[in-house]
Write an enzyme that holds these catalytic residues in place. Sequence first.
Site, PDB file in Angstrom:
ATOM      1  N   CYS A 246       7.430  39.264 113.360  1.00 52.64           N
ATOM      2  CA  CYS A 246       7.755  40.429 114.184  1.00 52.64           C
ATOM      3  C   CYS A 246       8.841  41.193 113.446  1.00 52.64           C
ATOM      4  O   CYS A 246      10.022  40.872 113.570  1.00 52.64           O
ATOM      5  CB  CYS A 246       8.231  39.998 115.572  1.00 52.64           C
ATOM      6  SG  CYS A 246       8.823  41.370 116.573  1.00 52.64           S
TER       7      CYS A 246
ATOM      8  N   THR B 255       2.405  44.946 128.109  1.00 51.90           N
ATOM      9  CA  THR B 255       2.111  44.692 126.696  1.00 51.90           C
ATOM     10  C   THR B 255       0.632  44.373 126.463  1.00 51.90           C
ATOM     11  O   THR B 255       0.062  44.747 125.437  1.00 51.90           O
ATOM     12  CB  THR B 255       3.017  43.566 126.164  1.00 51.90           C
ATOM     13  OG1 THR B 255       2.684  43.279 124.816  1.00 51.90           O
ATOM     14  CG2 THR B 255       2.906  42.299 126.986  1.00 51.90           C
TER      15      THR B 255
ATOM     16  N   ASP C 168      -4.473  39.401 122.366  1.00 47.41           N
ATOM     17  CA  ASP C 168      -3.799  38.467 121.465  1.00 47.41           C
ATOM     18  C   ASP C 168      -4.795  38.049 120.399  1.00 47.41           C
ATOM     19  O   ASP C 168      -5.726  37.302 120.677  1.00 47.41           O
ATOM     20  CB  ASP C 168      -3.286  37.249 122.239  1.00 47.41           C
ATOM     21  CG  ASP C 168      -2.357  36.391 121.395  1.00 47.41           C
ATOM     22  OD1 ASP C 168      -2.451  36.453 120.148  1.00 47.41           O
ATOM     23  OD2 ASP C 168      -1.547  35.654 121.969  1.00 47.41           O
TER      24      ASP C 168
ATOM     25  N   ARG D  12      -4.097  36.437 117.621  1.00 45.09           N
ATOM     26  CA  ARG D  12      -3.562  35.406 116.738  1.00 45.09           C
ATOM     27  C   ARG D  12      -4.501  34.216 116.632  1.00 45.09           C
ATOM     28  O   ARG D  12      -5.126  33.803 117.590  1.00 45.09           O
ATOM     29  CB  ARG D  12      -2.187  34.946 117.234  1.00 45.09           C
ATOM     30  CG  ARG D  12      -1.145  36.021 117.033  1.00 45.09           C
ATOM     31  CD  ARG D  12       0.191  35.593 117.566  1.00 45.09           C
ATOM     32  NE  ARG D  12       0.140  35.417 119.012  1.00 45.09           N
ATOM     33  CZ  ARG D  12       1.205  35.089 119.743  1.00 45.09           C
ATOM     34  NH1 ARG D  12       2.368  34.889 119.170  1.00 45.09           N
ATOM     35  NH2 ARG D  12       1.092  34.957 121.047  1.00 45.09           N
TER      36      ARG D  12
HETATM   37 ZN    ZN Z   1       8.829  40.599 118.668  1.00 42.05          ZN
END
Ligand code: ZN
Length: 211
Positions: free
Chosen positions: A59, A118, A130, A132
Site C-alpha cells: 500500500c 471501499t 478484492d 488478491r
Molecule cells: Zn492501505
Amino acid sequence: MTTVPQVRTRVRIPLRFGDGPPVDAEAVTFAGLSDGLEHLAFVLGEPGPVPLVRLHSECLTGDVFSSARCDCGPQLAEAVARISQAGGYLLYLRQEGRGIGLYNKLDAYALQDSGLDTYAANSALGLPEDARDYTAAAQMLTVLGVQQLDLLSNNPDKAAQLARHGIAVRERVRTGVFANENNVRYLRAKAEQTGHTLALTFDDWPASSAV
Ligand SMILES: [Zn+2]
C-alpha cells in the site's frame, strides 16, 4: 527462465519505522513465482518450527506516506515489531489496492469521497472487491521451508487461501486496530463485508464522521 519457485537472493537490510527501534531483517527475493511479481520476504528474529507470519499487501500511500485513509502503515510497523520478537516472516506482496493497482485505488478513493464504501467503489469501477491471490505467498513460504505457521491477520480469507495451498495455519493471531476519523468507514466496511475480526467500537465514532 525458471518455473520452479526458488530463492534468488538473500540480503540483510536494517529497518526502522518512525522513531521505533532498528530491526535487523534479511530480505529474500525469489525466482519462478506464479505471478512473476517482485514479492519480498523479510526474515525477522529467529523463526522457529512454527513461525509467526504476516502477509502484507503493498500500500504505497499507507506504507510509505502514512496515509490516514487506511490502517496499512501502522499494521506494517506492528507486524515487523511483533514478528521480530516472535521470530518469523513478513511477506511484502506487490498487490497494491487489493490487487487492482495504485491508480485504480485512487480512483476508488475519489468515489468513496462521494459516499461509496471501499468495496462498492471497486464494484462501481468494474473491478473486483478484492483481487488478491495468495498463491505466490504460499510458494514463498514453501521455498522458505514453512509448512505450518501462526498467521498475524484479522482476515479469514488469507488463512483459508494458505490452507488450500497446503500451508497449515496453527493459529490466527489478531492484529491491533488502528482507527482514526479518516479510516473508520474503511475499517467498518472491512469488518462488515469480508468478516475481518476487528474489535471496533463504532459507537465511539460520531455519525458525522462515519457517513
Ligand atoms: Zn492501505
